[in-house]
Design an enzyme around this catalytic site. Structure first.
Site, PDB file in Angstrom:
ATOM      1  N   TYR A  35      39.936  36.553  47.693  1.00  0.00           N
ATOM      2  CA  TYR A  35      39.370  37.336  49.089  1.00  0.00           C
ATOM      3  C   TYR A  35      38.299  37.209  49.184  1.00  0.00           C
ATOM      4  O   TYR A  35      38.241  37.369  50.025  1.00  0.00           O
ATOM      5  CB  TYR A  35      40.280  38.416  48.052  1.00  0.00           C
ATOM      6  CG  TYR A  35      41.592  38.463  47.240  1.00  0.00           C
ATOM      7  CD1 TYR A  35      42.837  38.771  49.054  1.00  0.00           C
ATOM      8  CD2 TYR A  35      42.374  37.978  46.610  1.00  0.00           C
ATOM      9  CE1 TYR A  35      43.680  38.521  48.954  1.00  0.00           C
ATOM     10  CE2 TYR A  35      43.724  37.875  46.481  1.00  0.00           C
ATOM     11  CZ  TYR A  35      44.320  38.117  47.673  1.00  0.00           C
ATOM     12  OH  TYR A  35      46.438  38.233  48.204  1.00  0.00           O
ATOM     13  N   TRP A  74      40.686  44.514  48.944  1.00  0.00           N
ATOM     14  CA  TRP A  74      40.231  46.294  48.767  1.00  0.00           C
ATOM     15  C   TRP A  74      40.379  46.689  46.936  1.00  0.00           C
ATOM     16  O   TRP A  74      39.681  47.893  46.901  1.00  0.00           O
ATOM     17  CB  TRP A  74      40.727  47.309  50.213  1.00  0.00           C
ATOM     18  CG  TRP A  74      41.077  48.274  49.960  1.00  0.00           C
ATOM     19  CD1 TRP A  74      41.568  48.937  49.946  1.00  0.00           C
ATOM     20  CD2 TRP A  74      39.156  49.247  50.160  1.00  0.00           C
ATOM     21  NE1 TRP A  74      41.309  50.982  50.537  1.00  0.00           N
ATOM     22  CE2 TRP A  74      39.947  50.119  50.118  1.00  0.00           C
ATOM     23  CE3 TRP A  74      37.842  48.648  49.610  1.00  0.00           C
ATOM     24  CZ2 TRP A  74      38.749  51.231  50.777  1.00  0.00           C
ATOM     25  CZ3 TRP A  74      36.990  49.522  49.964  1.00  0.00           C
ATOM     26  CH2 TRP A  74      37.501  51.049  50.108  1.00  0.00           C
ATOM     27  N   SER A 133      36.728  51.708  56.613  1.00  0.00           N
ATOM     28  CA  SER A 133      36.095  50.980  54.846  1.00  0.00           C
ATOM     29  C   SER A 133      35.928  49.466  54.838  1.00  0.00           C
ATOM     30  O   SER A 133      38.232  48.867  54.130  1.00  0.00           O
ATOM     31  CB  SER A 133      36.958  51.525  54.058  1.00  0.00           C
ATOM     32  OG  SER A 133      37.682  51.860  54.005  1.00  0.00           O
ATOM     33  N   LYS A 139      45.939  51.889  63.518  1.00  0.00           N
ATOM     34  CA  LYS A 139      45.124  52.147  64.409  1.00  0.00           C
ATOM     35  C   LYS A 139      44.855  50.065  63.931  1.00  0.00           C
ATOM     36  O   LYS A 139      44.037  49.479  64.764  1.00  0.00           O
ATOM     37  CB  LYS A 139      43.683  52.575  63.723  1.00  0.00           C
ATOM     38  CG  LYS A 139      43.537  52.219  62.111  1.00  0.00           C
ATOM     39  CD  LYS A 139      43.042  50.123  61.375  1.00  0.00           C
ATOM     40  CE  LYS A 139      43.652  51.282  59.941  1.00  0.00           C
ATOM     41  NZ  LYS A 139      42.893  49.366  59.493  1.00  0.00           N
ATOM     42  N   VAL A 167      48.047  39.012  53.946  1.00  0.00           N
ATOM     43  CA  VAL A 167      48.608  40.301  54.726  1.00  0.00           C
ATOM     44  C   VAL A 167      48.047  40.461  55.785  1.00  0.00           C
ATOM     45  O   VAL A 167      46.669  41.198  56.194  1.00  0.00           O
ATOM     46  CB  VAL A 167      49.487  41.581  54.127  1.00  0.00           C
ATOM     47  CG1 VAL A 167      49.452  42.589  54.437  1.00  0.00           C
ATOM     48  CG2 VAL A 167      50.023  40.803  52.783  1.00  0.00           C
TER      49      VAL A 167
END
EC number: 1.1.1.94
Length: 339
Positions: free
Chosen positions: A50, A13, A143, A196, A284
């Site tokens: 990633y 991200w 997102s 969430k 994570v």
């Protein structure tokens, strides 16, 4: 107008947000504490651990020197794991005291701090005092990094008690595929973002055990009720949980294979141990840590959160998933709107 932005955290991200800001014409410095990752970003413009099939802009520069990355920036964007937020904030504070620069501070992380149960903006405000920074802004919404990388249509919330700061961040990120809405309900946006992840772990568990859409819809809907119950107890606006950082982020995280939390739950539902799931993921899983913090916070505040409690029992008390499901379904009947 071009702004100088330091993005702290080069995971999926963080690195994608840095690339988007670069594409938007800003001078972006992406910081990582892993020298090999920085070298890869600068030499090959990739971040294979990633996003192994993505090529970043050649105008995006990575740094492993935090002071160099923060030099004269207009904004600092935290995208580090929740457990690292306080550590990095302390380091940032030391540098800002030396330089006298007062940038706006943004965070796009989603979780609650262990032990203190604090939201990330609270952690930042504690460690980076108001006299050495600008306002704090929360950047959150439905997102997935993988889809933003593909320039898929995405909407996100910029939340701050300072409307001008929220608008500043809105302007930083807005482009032809990324639409940003402002909000002044920082508590609601952060609670929705953190909680969430827990529900997404539960949704993955149901999938892994072979349950269908009825069960998943029930979990997501009643999970949202728990999120709103917790958030409003701290003063959040109920309507925030019906928005992008509430139901929007919950839907995308609890239904997609892109979600680490969902994938972790799916593996747990298929019988894997939590230790093996964490080891296999290699990244994570915020919902695991947040489940502990949220459970303890609910107990402390006396808030009824049966789904959160059930997921906590699976993760930390080694209870069998089928038994906690049975326990949830066999609770005394109640009215749906009796919150």
């Amino acid at each position: 107008m071009t702004k100088k932005v330091a993005v702290l955290g080069a995971g999926s991200w963080g690195s994608i947000l840095a690339d988007i800001l670069t594409e938007n014409g800003h001078d972006v410095r992406l910081w990582s504490n892993v020298p090999a990752q920085v070298a890869e970003m600068n030499e090959f413009h990739t971040n294979t651990h990633y996003l192994d099939d993505y090529t970043y802009s050649k105008d995006l520069h990575a740094y492993d020197d935090l002071k160099e990355a923060l030099d004269q920036v207009d904004a600092i964007l935290f995208v580090v794991p929740t457990k690292a937020s306080r550590i990095v904030a302390k380091q940032v504070a030391t540098i800002l005291k030396e330089t006298g620069n007062k940038p706006i501070v943004i965070h796009a992380s989603k979780g609650l701090e262990q032990v203190t149960h604090k939201r990330i903006s609270e952690v930042i405000e504690e460690e980076i005092s108001a006299d050495i920074r600008g306002s704090v802004v929360v950047f959150s919404g439905p997102s997935h990094a993988e889809e933003v990388a593909n320039r898929d249509l995405t909407t996100i919330v910029s939340a701050s008690a300072d409307p001008a700061a929220a608008s500043f961040v809105q302007d930083l990120f807005m482009n032809k595929f990324l639409r940003i809405y402002t909000n002044n309900d920082v508590i609601g946006v952060e609670i929705g973002a953190a909680m969430k992840n827990i529900i997404a772990v539960g949704a993955g568990m149901l999938h892994g055990m072979g349950y269908g859409d009825n069960a998943k819809a029930a979990l997501i809907t009643r999970g949202l009720a728990e999120i709103a119950r917790l958030g409003t107890s701290f003063g959040a606006n109920q309507l925030t949980f019906m928005g992008l950082s509430g139901v929007g982020d919950l839907i995308v995280t609890a239904t997609s294979v892109h979600s680490r939390n969902w994938r972790a739950g799916d593996q747990l539902g298929k019988g894997k141990s939590l230790d093996d799931v964490v080891a296999d993921m290699g990244m994570v899983i915020e919902g695991v840590g947040t489940a502990k913090a949220a459970y303890e916070l609910a107990q402390q505040q006396g808030i009824d959160m049966p789904i959160t409690n059930a997921i906590y029992d699976v993760l930390y008390n080694n209870k069998e998933i089928n038994l906690v499901i049975e326990s949830l379904l066999n609770r005394e009947g109640k009215a749906e709107l009796a919150e």
